[in-house]
Scaffold this motif. Structure first.
Motif, PDB file in Angstrom:
ATOM      1  N   THR A 176      -3.148  -6.482  -0.370  1.00  0.00           N
ATOM      2  CA  THR A 176      -3.922  -7.911  -0.492  1.00  0.00           C
ATOM      3  C   THR A 176      -4.677  -7.786  -1.862  1.00  0.00           C
ATOM      4  O   THR A 176      -4.496  -8.615  -2.458  1.00  0.00           O
ATOM      5  CB  THR A 176      -4.873  -8.023   0.712  1.00  0.00           C
ATOM      6  OG1 THR A 176      -3.214  -8.039   1.871  1.00  0.00           O
ATOM      7  CG2 THR A 176      -5.144  -9.639   0.919  1.00  0.00           C
ATOM      8  N   ALA A 177      -5.500  -6.357  -2.134  1.00  0.00           N
ATOM      9  CA  ALA A 177      -6.135  -7.029  -2.643  1.00  0.00           C
ATOM     10  C   ALA A 177      -6.106  -7.350  -4.419  1.00  0.00           C
ATOM     11  O   ALA A 177      -6.425  -7.407  -5.342  1.00  0.00           O
ATOM     12  CB  ALA A 177      -7.625  -5.638  -2.837  1.00  0.00           C
ATOM     13  N   VAL A 178      -4.421  -6.608  -4.274  1.00  0.00           N
ATOM     14  CA  VAL A 178      -3.918  -6.409  -5.522  1.00  0.00           C
ATOM     15  C   VAL A 178      -3.447  -7.946  -6.405  1.00  0.00           C
ATOM     16  O   VAL A 178      -3.114  -8.147  -6.665  1.00  0.00           O
ATOM     17  CB  VAL A 178      -2.732  -5.218  -5.758  1.00  0.00           C
ATOM     18  CG1 VAL A 178      -1.769  -5.341  -7.414  1.00  0.00           C
ATOM     19  CG2 VAL A 178      -3.272  -4.087  -5.921  1.00  0.00           C
ATOM     20  N   ALA A 179      -2.726  -8.007  -4.473  1.00  0.00           N
ATOM     21  CA  ALA A 179      -2.358  -9.571  -4.525  1.00  0.00           C
ATOM     22  C   ALA A 179      -3.102 -10.316  -5.223  1.00  0.00           C
ATOM     23  O   ALA A 179      -2.486 -11.596  -6.454  1.00  0.00           O
ATOM     24  CB  ALA A 179      -1.440  -9.994  -3.779  1.00  0.00           C
ATOM     25  N   THR A 180      -4.419 -10.665  -4.665  1.00  0.00           N
ATOM     26  CA  THR A 180      -5.543 -11.738  -4.459  1.00  0.00           C
ATOM     27  C   THR A 180      -5.702 -11.183  -6.305  1.00  0.00           C
ATOM     28  O   THR A 180      -6.789 -12.243  -6.852  1.00  0.00           O
ATOM     29  CB  THR A 180      -6.277 -11.689  -3.721  1.00  0.00           C
ATOM     30  OG1 THR A 180      -6.487 -10.349  -3.682  1.00  0.00           O
ATOM     31  CG2 THR A 180      -5.399 -12.211  -2.179  1.00  0.00           C
ATOM     32  N   PHE A 215     -10.446  -6.784  -9.588  1.00  0.00           N
ATOM     33  CA  PHE A 215      -9.808  -4.701 -10.040  1.00  0.00           C
ATOM     34  C   PHE A 215      -9.948  -5.408 -11.666  1.00  0.00           C
ATOM     35  O   PHE A 215      -8.911  -6.183 -11.874  1.00  0.00           O
ATOM     36  CB  PHE A 215      -8.916  -5.369  -8.986  1.00  0.00           C
ATOM     37  CG  PHE A 215      -9.601  -4.592  -8.116  1.00  0.00           C
ATOM     38  CD1 PHE A 215     -10.162  -3.403  -7.481  1.00  0.00           C
ATOM     39  CD2 PHE A 215      -9.409  -5.917  -6.637  1.00  0.00           C
ATOM     40  CE1 PHE A 215     -10.005  -3.009  -5.960  1.00  0.00           C
ATOM     41  CE2 PHE A 215     -10.116  -5.226  -5.451  1.00  0.00           C
ATOM     42  CZ  PHE A 215     -10.178  -4.154  -5.304  1.00  0.00           C
ATOM     43  N   ASP A 216      -9.292  -4.143 -12.211  1.00  0.00           N
ATOM     44  CA  ASP A 216      -8.656  -3.990 -12.817  1.00  0.00           C
ATOM     45  C   ASP A 216      -7.939  -3.008 -13.085  1.00  0.00           C
ATOM     46  O   ASP A 216      -7.873  -2.344 -12.332  1.00  0.00           O
ATOM     47  CB  ASP A 216      -9.268  -3.404 -14.792  1.00  0.00           C
ATOM     48  CG  ASP A 216     -10.660  -4.064 -14.667  1.00  0.00           C
ATOM     49  OD1 ASP A 216     -10.009  -5.411 -15.178  1.00  0.00           O
ATOM     50  OD2 ASP A 216     -11.508  -4.185 -15.385  1.00  0.00           O
ATOM     51  N   ALA A 239      -0.846  -5.116 -13.222  1.00  0.00           N
ATOM     52  CA  ALA A 239      -0.325  -5.295 -11.652  1.00  0.00           C
ATOM     53  C   ALA A 239       0.997  -5.107 -10.576  1.00  0.00           C
ATOM     54  O   ALA A 239       1.308  -4.338  -9.795  1.00  0.00           O
ATOM     55  CB  ALA A 239      -1.290  -6.864 -11.422  1.00  0.00           C
ATOM     56  N   GLU A 240       1.464  -5.661 -12.338  1.00  0.00           N
ATOM     57  CA  GLU A 240       3.202  -5.199 -11.224  1.00  0.00           C
ATOM     58  C   GLU A 240       3.349  -3.844 -11.223  1.00  0.00           C
ATOM     59  O   GLU A 240       4.739  -3.636 -10.315  1.00  0.00           O
ATOM     60  CB  GLU A 240       4.148  -6.013 -12.639  1.00  0.00           C
ATOM     61  CG  GLU A 240       4.890  -5.928 -12.198  1.00  0.00           C
ATOM     62  CD  GLU A 240       6.699  -6.158 -13.025  1.00  0.00           C
ATOM     63  OE1 GLU A 240       7.761  -6.277 -13.256  1.00  0.00           O
ATOM     64  OE2 GLU A 240       6.088  -6.777 -13.790  1.00  0.00           O
ATOM     65  N   ASP A 241       3.214  -2.752 -12.688  1.00  0.00           N
ATOM     66  CA  ASP A 241       3.089  -1.605 -11.660  1.00  0.00           C
ATOM     67  C   ASP A 241       2.505  -1.312 -10.830  1.00  0.00           C
ATOM     68  O   ASP A 241       3.401  -0.752  -9.883  1.00  0.00           O
ATOM     69  CB  ASP A 241       2.921  -0.653 -13.039  1.00  0.00           C
ATOM     70  CG  ASP A 241       3.546  -1.015 -14.290  1.00  0.00           C
ATOM     71  OD1 ASP A 241       4.481  -1.612 -13.986  1.00  0.00           O
ATOM     72  OD2 ASP A 241       3.246  -0.731 -14.943  1.00  0.00           O
ATOM     73  N   VAL A 242       1.727  -1.586 -10.487  1.00  0.00           N
ATOM     74  CA  VAL A 242       0.661  -0.621  -9.226  1.00  0.00           C
ATOM     75  C   VAL A 242       1.552  -1.876  -8.045  1.00  0.00           C
ATOM     76  O   VAL A 242       1.550  -0.891  -6.108  1.00  0.00           O
ATOM     77  CB  VAL A 242      -1.090  -1.513  -8.781  1.00  0.00           C
ATOM     78  CG1 VAL A 242      -1.441  -1.079  -8.223  1.00  0.00           C
ATOM     79  CG2 VAL A 242      -1.324  -0.890 -10.164  1.00  0.00           C
ATOM     80  N   LEU A 243       1.917  -3.078  -8.070  1.00  0.00           N
ATOM     81  CA  LEU A 243       2.735  -3.303  -6.363  1.00  0.00           C
ATOM     82  C   LEU A 243       3.908  -2.847  -6.483  1.00  0.00           C
ATOM     83  O   LEU A 243       4.199  -2.657  -5.078  1.00  0.00           O
ATOM     84  CB  LEU A 243       2.669  -4.843  -6.914  1.00  0.00           C
ATOM     85  CG  LEU A 243       1.472  -6.213  -6.772  1.00  0.00           C
ATOM     86  CD1 LEU A 243       1.893  -7.276  -7.512  1.00  0.00           C
ATOM     87  CD2 LEU A 243       1.177  -6.089  -5.958  1.00  0.00           C
TER      88      LEU A 243
END
Length: 304
Positions: free
Chosen positions: A55-59, A214-215, A220-224
């Motif tokens: 959720t944190a990454v998506a938002t 967040f940074d 962000a795509e790689d994290v997801l």
């Protein structure tokens, strides 16, 4: 009468043997519930925190990703159904299958093609008997699942989510399992795993706090991409553990009912056997008395 008494005694022995088996199965299921409950309690915090991370990454990003992005016109949906490998658990598997059928009808009513994945021999047998296609299935671990089992089941689902629908992919991923509420209550539920609903996630957390910025490195795509398989695997694993606890609870309840019914049947047969034995004794006494009376009458006649 003697033959009838033998029939009753034979049935009593048969029911008594069955009662011993059902009682043993009840005790085994009761002992396994405690372990299953502990596993559910241990896996839930991980699944919860992982959902919070997603959720944190998506938002915190605007990246379009299958984990969080709704399709403009969803055409295909996948359903993962969790049933049991063994029977003697009352309506446990049947209720889960009914929930999956209701979900299938709803999705088809929305114009979506449904792709079904099944865990458990009961579900596989249900679809196989009706000659309905199943994309993939897994058996042999429903009463004691491991994370490796969840990972094995998650692999084709993750692949389907990341593919385009034209290439056999899906736009949505749903899971149907039996949620363990208590020893007496287990409810079949259907949850949408993907795309993740951010509003629903916040409500489930119960706080709805504002998440920090967040940074992301490298992006962000790689994290997801890294979180997607972990998220799906953890949700499936938690569902498998809840389903296992529900299966043991349902089996314990079914075996207790069978044991109680066997006890009542033994009492009923014992009464019938006693009545048959009393009738047999009464008949034998009547025959002895009648024979003695006839002998006395014959003796009295000869004396005259």
């Amino acid at each position: 009468m003697g033959a009838q008494l033998r029939v009753y005694k034979r049935r009593i022995r048969s029911v008594t043997a069955t009662k011993k088996i059902t009682k043993a199965m009840e005790m085994i299921a009761a002992s396994r519930i405690v372990k299953a409950q502990r596993q559910v309690a241990a896996s839930t915090p991980y699944a919860t925190e992982l959902t919070r991370a997603v959720t944190a990454v998506a938002t915190g990003s605007t990246t379009k990703h299958p984990l969080t992005t709704e399709a403009d016109a969803p055409a295909r949906a996948a359903i993962l159904l969790i049933t049991s490998d063994r029977g003697l658990a009352g309506g446990y598997s049947a209720n889960a299958i009914k929930a999956a059928e209701r979900l299938t009808e709803r999705l088809r009513g929305e114009g979506k093609e449904v792709v079904t994945y099944v865990i458990g021999r009961k579900g596989v047998a249900y679809y196989g008997f009706r000659e309905r296609k199943v994309a993939d299935s897994w058996t042999g671990f429903t009463d004691s699942p491991t994370y490796a089992d969840a990972k094995r089941a998650a692999a084709p689902l993750i692949e389907a989510v990341t593919q385009e629908t034209a290439e056999g992919g899906v736009d949505e991923l749903h899971i149907v399992f039996t949620e363990f509420v208590s020893m007496m209550t287990q409810n079949p539920v259907d949850n949408r795993m993907l795309p993740l609903s951010l509003d629903t996630t916040k409500d489930e957390e119960g706080k709805g706090e504002i998440l920090p910025l967040f940074d992301f490195e490298p992006s962000a795509e790689d994290v997801l991409d890294a979180l997607l398989p972990r998220y799906v695997e953890s949700r499936i694993y938690n569902a498998l553990l809840q389903a296992a606890a529900s299966e043991h609870a349902a089996r314990r309840r079914a075996m207790k009912s069978a044991t109680d019914n066997a006890g009542e049947l033994i009492k009923s047969l014992s009464r019938l056997a006693n009545a048959a034995r009393q009738a047999e004794i009464t008949q034998e006494i009547s025959e002895i008395v009648g024979g003695a009376s006839a002998l006395a009458d014959a003796t009295a006649g000869s004396d005259k």
